[in-house]
Design an enzyme around this catalytic site. Structure first.
Site, mmCIF file in Angstrom:
data_model
loop_
_atom_site.group_PDB
_atom_site.id
_atom_site.type_symbol
_atom_site.label_atom_id
_atom_site.label_comp_id
_atom_site.label_asym_id
_atom_site.label_seq_id
_atom_site.Cartn_x
_atom_site.Cartn_y
_atom_site.Cartn_z
ATOM 1 N N TYR A 100 3.432 2.616 2.323
ATOM 2 C CA TYR A 100 2.274 3.372 2.813
ATOM 3 C C TYR A 100 2.647 4.775 3.279
ATOM 4 O O TYR A 100 1.798 5.551 3.704
ATOM 5 C CB TYR A 100 1.479 2.544 3.828
ATOM 6 C CG TYR A 100 0.486 1.693 3.082
ATOM 7 C CD1 TYR A 100 0.908 0.580 2.366
ATOM 8 C CD2 TYR A 100 -0.859 2.055 2.999
ATOM 9 C CE1 TYR A 100 0.028 -0.157 1.613
ATOM 10 C CE2 TYR A 100 -1.748 1.318 2.248
ATOM 11 C CZ TYR A 100 -1.303 0.221 1.556
ATOM 12 O OH TYR A 100 -2.190 -0.498 0.796
ATOM 13 N N GLU A 151 -8.130 0.928 2.458
ATOM 14 C CA GLU A 151 -6.897 0.295 1.985
ATOM 15 C C GLU A 151 -5.715 0.578 2.905
ATOM 16 O O GLU A 151 -4.758 -0.195 2.930
ATOM 17 C CB GLU A 151 -6.606 0.711 0.554
ATOM 18 C CG GLU A 151 -7.583 -0.009 -0.368
ATOM 19 C CD GLU A 151 -7.622 0.579 -1.752
ATOM 20 O OE1 GLU A 151 -6.649 1.241 -2.140
ATOM 21 O OE2 GLU A 151 -8.646 0.373 -2.441
ATOM 22 N N GLU A 193 -9.167 -0.462 -8.198
ATOM 23 C CA GLU A 193 -8.792 -1.854 -7.954
ATOM 24 C C GLU A 193 -9.636 -2.804 -8.784
ATOM 25 O O GLU A 193 -10.722 -2.444 -9.212
ATOM 26 C CB GLU A 193 -8.947 -2.221 -6.472
ATOM 27 C CG GLU A 193 -7.627 -2.081 -5.758
ATOM 28 C CD GLU A 193 -7.715 -1.243 -4.521
ATOM 29 O OE1 GLU A 193 -6.924 -1.488 -3.605
ATOM 30 O OE2 GLU A 193 -8.594 -0.350 -4.474
ATOM 31 N N CYS A 223 -4.418 7.254 -4.343
ATOM 32 C CA CYS A 223 -3.495 6.160 -4.610
ATOM 33 C C CYS A 223 -3.042 6.283 -6.052
ATOM 34 O O CYS A 223 -3.856 6.421 -6.956
ATOM 35 C CB CYS A 223 -4.225 4.831 -4.379
ATOM 36 S SG CYS A 223 -3.246 3.390 -4.825
ATOM 37 N N CYS A 242 3.023 6.850 1.274
ATOM 38 C CA CYS A 242 2.194 7.661 0.373
ATOM 39 C C CYS A 242 1.043 8.315 1.113
ATOM 40 O O CYS A 242 0.608 9.414 0.777
ATOM 41 C CB CYS A 242 1.642 6.800 -0.753
ATOM 42 S SG CYS A 242 0.492 5.525 -0.192
ATOM 43 N N HIS A 271 6.124 -3.171 0.746
ATOM 44 C CA HIS A 271 4.846 -2.518 0.472
ATOM 45 C C HIS A 271 4.304 -1.838 1.733
ATOM 46 O O HIS A 271 3.586 -0.853 1.639
ATOM 47 C CB HIS A 271 3.856 -3.536 -0.106
ATOM 48 C CG HIS A 271 2.786 -2.890 -0.910
ATOM 49 N ND1 HIS A 271 3.037 -1.891 -1.821
ATOM 50 C CD2 HIS A 271 1.427 -3.064 -0.928
ATOM 51 C CE1 HIS A 271 1.897 -1.485 -2.363
ATOM 52 N NE2 HIS A 271 0.915 -2.172 -1.828
ATOM 53 N N CYS A 277 3.175 1.584 -7.118
ATOM 54 C CA CYS A 277 4.116 1.054 -6.133
ATOM 55 C C CYS A 277 4.187 -0.469 -6.134
ATOM 56 O O CYS A 277 5.240 -1.050 -5.870
ATOM 57 C CB CYS A 277 3.734 1.511 -4.737
ATOM 58 S SG CYS A 277 3.528 3.286 -4.631
ATOM 59 N N THR A 317 -4.677 -3.372 -6.990
ATOM 60 C CA THR A 317 -4.532 -1.935 -7.149
ATOM 61 C C THR A 317 -3.870 -1.617 -8.476
ATOM 62 O O THR A 317 -2.790 -2.120 -8.768
ATOM 63 C CB THR A 317 -3.643 -1.395 -6.017
ATOM 64 O OG1 THR A 317 -4.234 -1.774 -4.791
ATOM 65 C CG2 THR A 317 -3.523 0.108 -6.079
#
Lengths: 490, 490, 490, 490
Positions: free
Chosen positions: B297, B447, B258, B100, B299, B293, B104, B191
């Site tokens: 994902y 996550e 996080e 991560c 990503c 968001h 974002c 995050t």
């Protein structure tokens, strides 16, 4: 002293002084090492529960050799009832330790070698079976934990044992002497090896004549000359070394453990040799050990029980327990867990007698059982993470809860359902983390995949045991297929 | 200095001296803390790649406010092309960091607040949109990383914000002054919060009038008075503290992170307040941020690319790459990964213009996208563990490889395909461990489940956006159903 | 004449002259109707196999009432061995008929009513159990096929029996006379009802006092005054009416059948009444019948055997049998089929004795079993369609194969593997069609979903039987949760 | 007359008098045959909707050859927008017909041949592309429905075309004349062939030199000398022949259809030949046609919309619509349906320009799309059967509803939610039956599996397009793998 207590077991292990390396260093005493101790506690539970009247029926058995009460882990199954009690014992221990308790490999090796040596002897007039009975008697009398060891490092998967550049990549006979044999090699992924009094070695696959020196089975004490182990590190293992750690472990008492066991020119006296070059029987031994051990994955339903309970508790602490989707996910977890259990039961109840008198599980169903174990724990763990919420992986540490400045904030902001205790909530979340990502995930997930053979190994056995030709014949009858019209060879 | 380098970013963050606790202790400098540094390196990659001509097109954009080149993470999407470039940037960064990269949330918050403030102002004659444009201008000029913060601790899930025993369980307005507001509360699961220059706060759910003090959006610098963070511990996080650790990390450079972000009576001047009691719009803001968001994902497909590659490499090192079941499992991993990618693309290409001119993704498809992300990475990880083999969790440590006594044994017995390097094999296995059980599993698995809303949140949106009534009408037409004969109210 | 032959069964059924409607018309004789005959042949197989020495052990049992040999379908299970033989009989019949053989409902009703009436009598001093034993004796002596009937039409699912606008939507007592009762209503989805000598009625759900007139169990001969049936049409049913049809049926001999059974003011003499207003026991009766009947879905593994064999044959005829993906899909089909079988075995072996002496299956595992049956046959059928190829649904008809002008073209272009017979290939493809889309799909798929209760019914039972509280307690122990700190009531 | 109406289409088809066999008999006129007519109505819908202003944008396009408005089914895609409109048209038609509307194969063949002939000509200086443009012009002007035909009967899957015993098992060139070619062979599984004005033939796979006579592409009118068709029978097809049938059809208007198309020494003039022995390009043509056609399975999301709507209606009629598990299953159906849709969108939006100027879909994503189509409709259908209830397969016939004696009982006992009309309830249940087991299941299920290539074909393409080497390289970078230490060749 047929039934040791957990405490006696730990002392007996300490006395053996096995040679163990962790992080490149030789350690003094595994029983007092914080990384290893939880795995030793899990094995100790197999001793302690045998003394509990509530569990006596599943935890103990009557030796067919002596008629004495022994720990069931040292027993040769002599009925389908024995096979069923075995898995009920395993589910129980999974529930009590929420981890791998490691003693199954020895029990499964006992049973596989027992019946296979009988059949080797029948064919070759050897005396392995009698030797093995004597060895087993010692195991029962001393209530040993034994590392039943099958898997070799294997090197290049495309090559047979004798084709490997380094012959040691499979355990093999280096020399046959009058009084015994000398072996070298290693066994990998040895669950509970560091916790064991003995190592009981089996070949890793069916062999052909060229590989006959690799068709070898024998036993050595863990402190035998030339035997040593290197600990296999696990996710989150060093969390156990943290100062004052308790909550963050999720499970502060129990765990599993694996190691690489190395045999460096080890001498094995004849009375401890149970197969020596009879390569035609290595396939049978592997198939039976794998079969028993695939049945043994019943233990994961016990661990699953804990995880399901933990996920339900997490929902309670969150105040979300009544949402219909939460309830439905808990039902799904139970459904999957019980499906695995049903498979364990079925392969046990459908067991049959071998020529030796020992009972073997139904091989088809045992492989079906294990195949499901390579899938369902992953889905159960996924659902547990769904129920736990993201807080499982974003939660401050136990040290923050205890911290002078941080403690009050952690308590304030981790509050869940009104009246619920924050520390309790953290405990259950860390338990779920332990099972889904931490040390116990090694056992609950990755070893559910690969232990007792990787998924593809089970598929090969399902193909072999599934009797496809009979099924085709059923279809032909229904469809009135006249094969005489098909003039091809199949 | 619209485009910082990674190095400049790290220096700028160090200069801010955010107040951060780890394991109960206040730390000096997050940028030099071994547990945090990998997550900072991941963010730094979002800066460095923007300077690479190869990636300029996806990594940068032209500010609609200034016409200048800015990092795309600070951009307001003004076309479906922008929306598509956003996810191509995210997949790229997933591939480059295998983790991560945390930036974002700020981008998604910018875009959600931008269009929502426009609509609030239109209804109430407020001036939030202009204020926010000024704030955004600063963000673009300073190339900020911003913690777009939505999720409150929430306490008892059965109670609304104003029903909680402790009002701070949701961020809320304590006082409205002439020059600004005072807020208290916390945001959980933040995050990349420790890596951010700024926190940009949004309400956590649709609100009713009773909860109007919880309908608040604002920005504060990370070193504002009353703001501090507590690190959320991750699986294997302390492995990063081990001596000379490299291989055992799997990914020794990058990571995610996080934290719990606490606001303790924090004053926010008016120019940084973007919603203040307009509770009717909290639902819109949440839906839009969540929508953007959920698109983000994408990503995970980049991280999935690395994991698929790693699993294929593991098979190469094992010498098993040619087995048909291995090849088939790699295909399945790719199929699942590309299915997620297709969903990301679809929700982007099907985006539409909001009243503000900013583009919003297709909400139905963004929710479908994220719902798949709550499932497929788990299956990809399961298959990766299948391909890696049990050695992934039973392998000796890096210290054993380096150890004077253990090194030669590790090298000997971890040999795979002839000629392959053992250290390389260990590296790829540890990478898979990192993604399936270790620090990166926190991001790749748990996550993926809960980030941008838990699975049930997406199901509610799918139900809401799916237009079931239109589908019923289609069925009625085909089946010639005459509803006039049904005399019930639906 | 305790053991009829298939032929005797058919004659006995013909003699009864049940009142049956098909397509709006009253028919003369079900046994000679081409749409019904295959389903009657399936039942006949349950008689014929009982005379085959090879199957005697599973097909027959010793009556506990008379000590005589009876068909196992009329037997009260008195051991877990009986429960296991029951399912082995069912798998065998599935293999022999490739369809639903319909006689299980009677057997399951016998067993459920037997033990429940015992417990009713114990509580109320009634004499239902003795009455039922006399009835059972007749069933055993006459070797009856009995329609064990539970499911009412139910009307509006949101209303209880007594709340329905039309009281007849659930079977109920209209009048209690000195010598018997008068009932009205209907039972829907009655598998094999048209083939049965008798209907044995049970209530459809747990009842409260307001619904006590719906708590009724009784038996009537199929030709009783006021009893009649309307055939439920099936996919491809009229294909059986086509001229000279054989190949196109897939299975030209066997089939299943269901009907709506209507009771229009039917008088039942007291000796045939087994429950009359004892509403507290309707739940027990339903749970037990459903439990036995969920176990009975073992039959689908027999049908699955045929489908797996057919799919493998189709691959043989296509010349594709050696492709690794084909072999892997066959393994998957077997794995799923055996998982269902394992669940059937487990719930049988784990059966327990009821107060009456009859054995009840393990309810949790029986529900888990059936839950899997609502999923796996669909996946097996999907894989079968994959292996069959598109030709399964695009193949010309049997009439084309026989056609003067078309025959040579069909033979030419449907050629598969060299030397294989085209007619044989068509036969196996039509068998797969029959099971996946045709008349047998009704039984293999949709009834696997809804028979013995829809999926949600099993989930409710899994929740009820799963003992979640015990699992929570296990988790608490492992995580050291101190509930005394939680001051909320659960 | 570039845009025909449905009525004109039917008349034009009738005028062609194609030679068609059904059940061994030559039929007079397909357009009036009750088994075929529904499939012709589906195609007619592709004409009628083109006249509806509401759908003009998706149903029509501007010919790049003439600049005139044409039916989109005759269009060469010249932008990603075109590719997206194509699938929006297909989803729409799925919704309107709840069946396969059959005209896609022609459109996909046009586009594949268009770009491939361009590249053949470039290499060989041939003039196929110009010929094809002329042919396309006719198709656009006459608004033809064209059977784009690829799949040969293939005979023994283990043999190449030229190795088959019977050369006709693949369509091939028998003779090359001055003015044209003579071809023989057949195309199997030809969707909509009976409904088409023309057949447009392509080779079935990549070819080598030995198979060059099989590398042939050409067009013939459906009534050409030597061309005839044999109807492929479908589940429940003869239900359409029943007297006064309406409700029992589920969908009384629309359907799909497939046939075996035979070419018996057919002469094709040169201007209709588009590939003649250029075997190196058969692979490209196959890959492109398959790619376009895998995209085309977007249509199933339209059919899925109807099925989801029908399942929701069935729950309404049952009075069960508010149960949480019902709602959740509807969400799951929508989620799966939209996931397929997202894949269709993605492969369209990510399309790229070919050398000819025509746009090709993204091949990787088109294969991912179709792979999901081989799975998800089966699960959607399974869930629909769950929601429908067992009554879907046990319900009396329409004739029973109309029957003098049976009608009142059917109405009485099929009552669902209070006030709902029984006939309506029967209609929706029959529609679900039609899609899950009946004629439409052929299209919605089995053809979703095999149409445009069986699942394994897509997996091969995913492997080929997935760029695994790049993914390995990403993993190597993250794990710092130094391949120079690996001294083996890969």
């Amino acid at each position: 002293m047929a039934l040791m207590t957990g405490k006696q077991y730990i002392e007996s292990l300490k006395a053996l002084k096995p040679k163990v390396y962790i992080f490149g260093e030789l350690i003094d005493d595994p029983t007092s090492h914080p990384i290893l101790r939880p795995s030793i506690n899990s094995v100790a539970m197999t001793y302690d529960l045998a003394h509990d009247p509530e569990y006596e029926d599943v935890m103990t058995a009557t030796s067919h050799l002596t008629g004495e009460k022994i720990n069931r882990f040292c027993h040769i199954h002599h009925s389908t009832e024995d096979l069923v009690k075995k898995i009920k014992m395993q589910r129980l221990l999974g529930q009590k330790t929420s981890s791998c308790f490691q003693r199954c490999v020895g029990m499964d090796a006992f049973n596989a070698i027992y019946s296979t040596t009988y059949e080797i002897d029948k064919k070759y007039g050897t005396e392995y079976h009698e030797r093995f009975k004597k060895y087993l008697l010692m195991a029962q009398k001393n209530d040993w934990t034994v590392d039943g060891a099958m898997t070799d490092p294997k090197g290049d998967r495309g090559l047979s044992p004798s084709q490997q550049e380094d012959p040691d990549l499979f355990v093999h006979i280096e020399e046959i002497r009058q009084d015994g044999i000398v072996v070298s090699g290693a066994k990998a992924h040895q669950t509970g090896s560091i916790n064991s009094h003995e190592h009981l070695i089996m070949p890793t696959q069916a062999m052909k004549e060229a590989d006959k020196d690799y068709a070898v089975s024998f036993a050595v004490p863990t402190n035998a000359e030339g035997v040593f182990m290197i600990y296999g590190r696990q996710s989150c293992d060093t969390r156990k070394l943290e100062k004052d750690v308790d909550i963050d472990l999720g499970n502060n008492t129990f765990g599993g453990q694996e190691a690489l066991v190395i045999f460096d020119h080890v001498f094995v006296p004849n009375e401890r040799v149970f197969m020596c070059q009879e390569y035609e029987y290595s396939g049978m031994l592997v198939e039976r050990f794998a079969g028993y051990h695939r049945q043994s994955y019943a233990c994961k339903t016990g661990v699953g029980d804990v995880l399901i309970g933990a996920a339900a508790l997490a929902a309670d602490y969150n105040g979300a327990a009544k949402a219909s989707h939460i309830k439905d996910k808990i039902i799904e977890m139970q459904h999957l867990n019980e499906t695995m259990w049903a498979c364990s039961l079925a392969c046990s109840y459908e067991g049959t007698k071998t020529e030796s008198g020992a009972y073997l599980i139904n091989l088809l169903l045992a492989n079906v059982c294990k195949q499901n174990v390579t899938r369902f724990p992953y889905e159960i763990a996924r659902l547990a993470q769904d129920l736990a919420g993201g807080i499982m992986v974003t939660m401050p540490s136990e040290a923050d809860l205890r911290g002078a400045e941080t403690g009050k904030w952690v308590k304030k902001y981790l509050a869940g359902k009104v009246g619920m205790d924050v520390e309790n909530r953290m405990r259950v979340l860390r338990l779920i983390e332990n099972l889904c990502l931490g040390t116990a995930a090694v056992g609950y997930l990755t070893e559910s995949m690969h232990g007792a053979g990787s998924p593809q190994a089970q598929r090969i056995m399902i193909a072999r045991q599934g009797n496809l030709e009979a099924k085709k014949e059923m279809a032909r009858k229904i469809a009135h297929i006249d094969t005489s019209k098909d003039n091809v060879t199949k």
